[in-house]
Design a protein around this motif. Structure first.
Motif, PDB file in Angstrom:
ATOM      1  N   SER A 146       0.854  -1.179   0.000  1.00  7.65           N
ATOM      2  CA  SER A 146       0.000   0.000   0.000  1.00  7.65           C
ATOM      3  C   SER A 146       0.896   1.237   0.000  1.00  7.65           C
ATOM      4  N   GLU A 149       2.488   1.665   3.434  1.00  8.04           N
ATOM      5  CA  GLU A 149       3.506   0.651   3.719  1.00  8.04           C
ATOM      6  C   GLU A 149       4.829   1.017   3.054  1.00  8.04           C
ATOM      7  N   ILE A 191       0.527   0.238  -4.647  1.00  5.36           N
ATOM      8  CA  ILE A 191      -0.854   0.505  -5.042  1.00  5.36           C
ATOM      9  C   ILE A 191      -1.133   1.999  -4.892  1.00  5.36           C
ATOM     10  N   ASP A 193      -2.744   5.529  -4.082  1.00  3.18           N
ATOM     11  CA  ASP A 193      -3.641   5.923  -2.994  1.00  3.18           C
ATOM     12  C   ASP A 193      -4.601   7.006  -3.485  1.00  3.18           C
TER      13      ASP A 193
END
Length: 286
Positions: A146, A149, A191, A193
């Motif tokens: 993410s 992360e 990924i 956001d």
């Protein structure tokens, strides 16, 4: 004496990031040892990547513009006896190469392995010869993270050839980068956001405010990477005003400081107004 990095890439000191990237692409492709068989190709390729590694990074470029190569020379006293990297965090990029399973150390002078930079920039990768030694290929695995992360770092459990391993992902890794472990490479897939957007080590967010907040001012709460902070909206704020929060961005993965968080204030204009609201706005002359 090392050549001037701007001269190496063939750009001037006012070159934009895109111009630096374009110059690097041209030079790196031209001098890659797999394509250029000239005796000096490997050394030129290394020099080109050193130049790009510094000039493509805002903090490193700033240090280079001020101190030149001395910023990265451990024998220089410009930083109180320490190099810029020593002063600003860990910067150990000596590649521990492998030769048929036996260790072979190649020192790239405090800079990244040039082939790794090339692979990150162009993608893919092959086994290269460097200094007569062949670089042993190790498997590459992909891990999805993410945004937070990747930005803050995390610990992940992964399956490598049927064995579960716990690995630490350093703060600041970016999409498309590779992390080298002893037995494998890890390709980072971040990924996107919906709220946070990354540019280098800086982070941008859009925060909606009402017309009255923009005109009169207010205190609003904004989500940063780690917590919520209150910021003051000044009276008379104009559309798309950027508010900068220093040091609230992403930590550089190589230890070169921390980016900033930029909050773009988006003024939301109501699409429907009551008759009373229209009357009041007309009276104010807005």
């Amino acid at each position: 004496m090392k050549r001037d990095f701007y001269e190496v890439l063939g750009v001037n000191k006012n070159a934009s990031k895109e111009e630096i990237k374009s110059a690097y692409r041209k030079q790196a492709m031209s001098w890659h040892p797999d394509k250029n068989k000239a005796p000096e190709a490997e050394e030129k390729f290394k020099e080109i990547n050193e130049a790009y590694e510094v000039l493509s990074n805002t903090d490193k470029k700033s240090a280079y513009d001020q101190f030149g190569n001395a910023a990265f020379d451990p024998n220089s006293g410009n930083f109180g006896g320490h190099t810029y990297s020593q002063q600003n965090g860990p910067f150990n990029f000596t590649w521990q190469g492998q030769n048929g399973g036996q260790g072979a150390d190649f020192d790239f002078g405090g800079f990244s392995n040039p082939f790794d930079i090339f692979e990150q920039f162009f993608g893919g990768g092959t086994a290269f010869n460097f200094g007569g030694q062949q670089r042993r290929q190790i498997p590459t695995y992909k891990i999805q993270l993410s945004f937070l992360e990747a930005a803050l770092g995390c610990e992940k459990e992964v399956d490598i050839d049927g064995h579960r391993k716990k690995i630490k992902i350093p703060a600041g890794v970016d999409d498309g980068q590779r992390i080298k472990f002893q037995e494998f490479n890890l390709y980072i897939d971040v990924i996107p956001d919906k709220y946070f957007k990354r540019e280098g080590n800086d982070v941008y967010v859009n925060e909606n405010i009402s017309l009255s907040q923009a005109i009169l001012g207010d205190v609003i709460e904004v989500q940063t990477l780690k917590e919520k902070l209150k910021i003051r909206v000044k009276s008379g704020t104009q559309p798309n005003t950027l508010v900068r929060l220093r040091g609230q961005g992403i930590k550089d993965v190589a230890g070169y400081g921390v980016g900033d968080l930029y909050i773009r204030l988006v003024i939301v204009i109501p699409s429907r107004l009551s008759s009373k609201q229209k009357e009041l706005i007309n009276e104010l002359g807005l």
